[in-house]
Design a protein around this motif. Structure first.
Motif, PDB file in Angstrom:
ATOM      1  N   ASP A 149      -2.648   6.443  -5.279  1.00 18.57           N
ATOM      2  CA  ASP A 149      -3.938   5.760  -5.218  1.00 18.57           C
ATOM      3  C   ASP A 149      -3.697   4.326  -4.771  1.00 18.57           C
ATOM      4  OD1 ASP A 149      -6.644   5.459  -5.416  1.00 18.57           O
ATOM      5  OD2 ASP A 149      -6.641   5.064  -7.573  1.00 18.57           O
ATOM      6  N   VAL A 150      -4.759   3.671  -4.328  1.00 21.85           N
ATOM      7  CA  VAL A 150      -4.676   2.271  -3.938  1.00 21.85           C
ATOM      8  C   VAL A 150      -5.699   1.494  -4.755  1.00 21.85           C
ATOM      9  CG1 VAL A 150      -4.869   0.633  -2.036  1.00 21.85           C
ATOM     10  CG2 VAL A 150      -3.967   2.898  -1.599  1.00 21.85           C
ATOM     11  N   ALA A 151      -5.231   0.493  -5.473  1.00 21.39           N
ATOM     12  CA  ALA A 151      -6.117  -0.301  -6.324  1.00 21.39           C
ATOM     13  C   ALA A 151      -7.029  -1.166  -5.466  1.00 21.39           C
ATOM     14  CB  ALA A 151      -5.294  -1.181  -7.252  1.00 21.39           C
ATOM     15  N   SER A 152      -8.195  -1.472  -5.991  1.00 25.42           N
ATOM     16  CA  SER A 152      -9.170  -2.264  -5.226  1.00 25.42           C
ATOM     17  C   SER A 152      -8.660  -3.679  -4.970  1.00 25.42           C
ATOM     18  CB  SER A 152     -10.508  -2.299  -5.954  1.00 25.42           C
ATOM     19  OG  SER A 152     -10.362  -2.932  -7.206  1.00 25.42           O
ATOM     20  N   GLY A 153      -7.902  -4.248  -5.902  1.00 20.34           N
ATOM     21  CA  GLY A 153      -7.347  -5.585  -5.692  1.00 20.34           C
ATOM     22  C   GLY A 153      -6.387  -5.622  -4.517  1.00 20.34           C
ATOM     23  N   LEU A 154      -5.629  -4.549  -4.359  1.00 19.51           N
ATOM     24  CA  LEU A 154      -4.709  -4.468  -3.227  1.00 19.51           C
ATOM     25  C   LEU A 154      -5.470  -4.323  -1.917  1.00 19.51           C
ATOM     26  CD1 LEU A 154      -1.840  -4.422  -2.205  1.00 19.51           C
ATOM     27  CD2 LEU A 154      -1.781  -1.968  -2.645  1.00 19.51           C
ATOM     28  N   ILE A 183       1.646   6.067  -7.356  1.00 18.49           N
ATOM     29  CA  ILE A 183       0.521   6.548  -8.173  1.00 18.49           C
ATOM     30  C   ILE A 183      -0.514   7.345  -7.380  1.00 18.49           C
ATOM     31  CG2 ILE A 183       0.764   4.692  -9.856  1.00 18.49           C
ATOM     32  CD1 ILE A 183      -1.618   3.302  -8.563  1.00 18.49           C
ATOM     33  N   TYR A 187      -8.337  -5.686  -1.287  1.00 20.39           N
ATOM     34  CA  TYR A 187      -8.779  -7.046  -0.967  1.00 20.39           C
ATOM     35  C   TYR A 187      -7.643  -7.842  -0.330  1.00 20.39           C
ATOM     36  CZ  TYR A 187     -13.048  -6.367  -3.671  1.00 20.39           C
ATOM     37  OH  TYR A 187     -14.245  -5.903  -4.139  1.00 20.39           O
ATOM     38  N   TYR A 188      -6.432  -7.696  -0.856  1.00 18.11           N
ATOM     39  CA  TYR A 188      -5.276  -8.392  -0.298  1.00 18.11           C
ATOM     40  C   TYR A 188      -5.016  -7.945   1.139  1.00 18.11           C
ATOM     41  CZ  TYR A 188      -0.468  -9.875   0.422  1.00 18.11           C
ATOM     42  OH  TYR A 188       0.669 -10.422   0.946  1.00 18.11           O
ATOM     43  N   GLN A 248       2.345   1.760  -3.468  1.00 13.75           N
ATOM     44  CA  GLN A 248       1.368   2.212  -4.450  1.00 13.75           C
ATOM     45  C   GLN A 248       0.945   3.661  -4.204  1.00 13.75           C
ATOM     46  OE1 GLN A 248      -2.345  -0.001  -4.970  1.00 13.75           O
ATOM     47  NE2 GLN A 248      -1.504  -0.696  -6.925  1.00 13.75           N
ATOM     48  N   VAL A 277       0.845  -1.205   0.000  1.00 16.77           N
ATOM     49  CA  VAL A 277       0.000   0.000   0.000  1.00 16.77           C
ATOM     50  C   VAL A 277       0.877   1.250   0.000  1.00 16.77           C
ATOM     51  CG1 VAL A 277      -1.605   1.356   1.402  1.00 16.77           C
ATOM     52  CG2 VAL A 277      -2.024  -1.070   1.040  1.00 16.77           C
TER      53      VAL A 277
END
Length: 67
Positions: free
Chosen positions: A34-39, A32, A41-42, A28, A25
């Motif tokens: 931002d934090v991706a939704s897949g991350l 960028i 979930y992880y 990321q 996190v």
């Protein structure tokens, strides 16, 4: 009979999951902003598994003390 090596590996796995999710996190967010939704979930599953490992061990210890 307790297996010390097994407990150490469980705790190590739990701590490494938490550390890796925080590190990903952080990376990321710095790269960028931002934090991706897949991350996310992880991270959620990492904390859930780590909490389960520590919580289940505490629950078993509590049951042993009562008996």
């Amino acid at each position: 009979m307790e297996h010390k090596g097994f407990k150490i590996s469980q705790y190590t796995c739990a701590v490494l999951l938490i550390v890796s999710s925080i590190a990903l996190v952080t990376y990321q967010v710095l790269e960028i902003n931002d934090v991706a939704s897949g991350l996310l979930y992880y991270v959620a599953q990492s904390f859930l598994l780590a909490g389960s490992i520590f919580g289940l061990d505490q629950y078993v210890r509590t049951l042993k003390i009562k008996n």
